[in-house]
Scaffold this active site. Sequence first.
Site, PDB file in Angstrom:
ATOM      1  N   ILE A  46       0.842  -1.198   0.000  1.00 43.89           N
ATOM      2  CA  ILE A  46       0.000   0.000   0.000  1.00 43.89           C
ATOM      3  C   ILE A  46       0.876   1.245   0.000  1.00 43.89           C
ATOM      4  O   ILE A  46       0.644   2.190  -0.740  1.00 43.89           O
ATOM      5  CB  ILE A  46      -0.923   0.024   1.236  1.00 43.89           C
ATOM      6  CG1 ILE A  46      -1.866  -1.179   1.237  1.00 43.89           C
ATOM      7  CG2 ILE A  46      -1.713   1.330   1.286  1.00 43.89           C
ATOM      8  CD1 ILE A  46      -2.706  -1.290   2.492  1.00 43.89           C
ATOM      9  N   ASP A 196       0.542  15.009  15.777  1.00 40.46           N
ATOM     10  CA  ASP A 196       0.855  14.973  14.339  1.00 40.46           C
ATOM     11  C   ASP A 196      -0.421  14.954  13.507  1.00 40.46           C
ATOM     12  O   ASP A 196      -0.559  14.158  12.564  1.00 40.46           O
ATOM     13  CB  ASP A 196       1.733  13.767  14.024  1.00 40.46           C
ATOM     14  CG  ASP A 196       2.483  13.918  12.690  1.00 40.46           C
ATOM     15  OD1 ASP A 196       2.599  15.061  12.203  1.00 40.46           O
ATOM     16  OD2 ASP A 196       2.956  12.904  12.152  1.00 40.46           O
TER      17      ASP A 196
END
Length: 326
Positions: A46, A196
């Site tokens: 992926i 984040d």
Amino acid sequence: MLTAHFWPLFQESTVVAQEVVPYETHEFTFAEIVAATDYFGPHTVIESARSVYKGRLRDGRVVAVKRITDRQSDSTKRKFHSELDILPQLRHKHIVRLLGSCVTATKDKRLLTNPQQKKKRLLSWWRKEQQEPEWLTVYEYTENGTLFHHLHPDQGSSELSSVTVPWKTRIDVLLGVSRAIEHMHCHANPPIIHRDINTQNILLDANWVPHVSGFGLSLVCDKAMSEEFEMTCPVVGTIGYIDPEYMTRGHVKLTSDVYALGIMMLEVLTGRKVIQEDEQGAIYLKSFAVPVIEAGNIRGLLDTRPVPEPTPGQLRALEHVAQTAR
């Protein structure tokens, strides 16, 4: 509370509490993960940079597997342990679901637990690999990738998606992310600071529902939560989204995530990257967007790609989002 920043734009915290989705995590064997990912075959990759693979478990569930080997950095391994510690505490519909993990230093032992008919093939495959410790996490699979990919497709791509076309979907994504952050700050015990929040850490499922991911840098607040809570620690995160106070003084607070969400809101409204380069150097999205908002020129702020012209009602809502972001 986070809702103080968003009310009345975003719904009350009671909605967030109702969106908690209980589930259990599972300790996988290495053999189960190898079989699910077809031996980490290249067709299952992926995201190569983060060593993420697509797999299918024996019960038919499609999953994403993050693979960390002993050759990777200590900081990468610390992120693995951080996610294992934090994600089981955050079972909200807009937070990525951790299904389980596998930590193995001697994978041959794991392989021996598999059925006899698979053992020979697995052992043969493993002998070709370097024998070293591995750390693996298994997550629910989100079919539509990251919010960043849809806002900023590869150069030259004419791709349009359900995120870039209707304004309603863009706002729904922001609502989902805001509820996930409120869950982390106001409903998790103890509270969690993500550190984040950015569009690359927002995953979209088959129905374009957002799921916050990337908890490797997150912190647990080990004191009573308040608006004054802060910690002094090394600065980490993604440049452009980091709270200036945290960047300059190393003081991270719950509101550091709120700041990052405000930047993300501007990114979704404008379709611009948080930092863009031109002949004069780096242009920060905040420097471009805030003066436009303060001048009341909301139409001059909005993404100009081929999306339907917002209705008067939508334009009022988008103006409210812009003012909230500012």
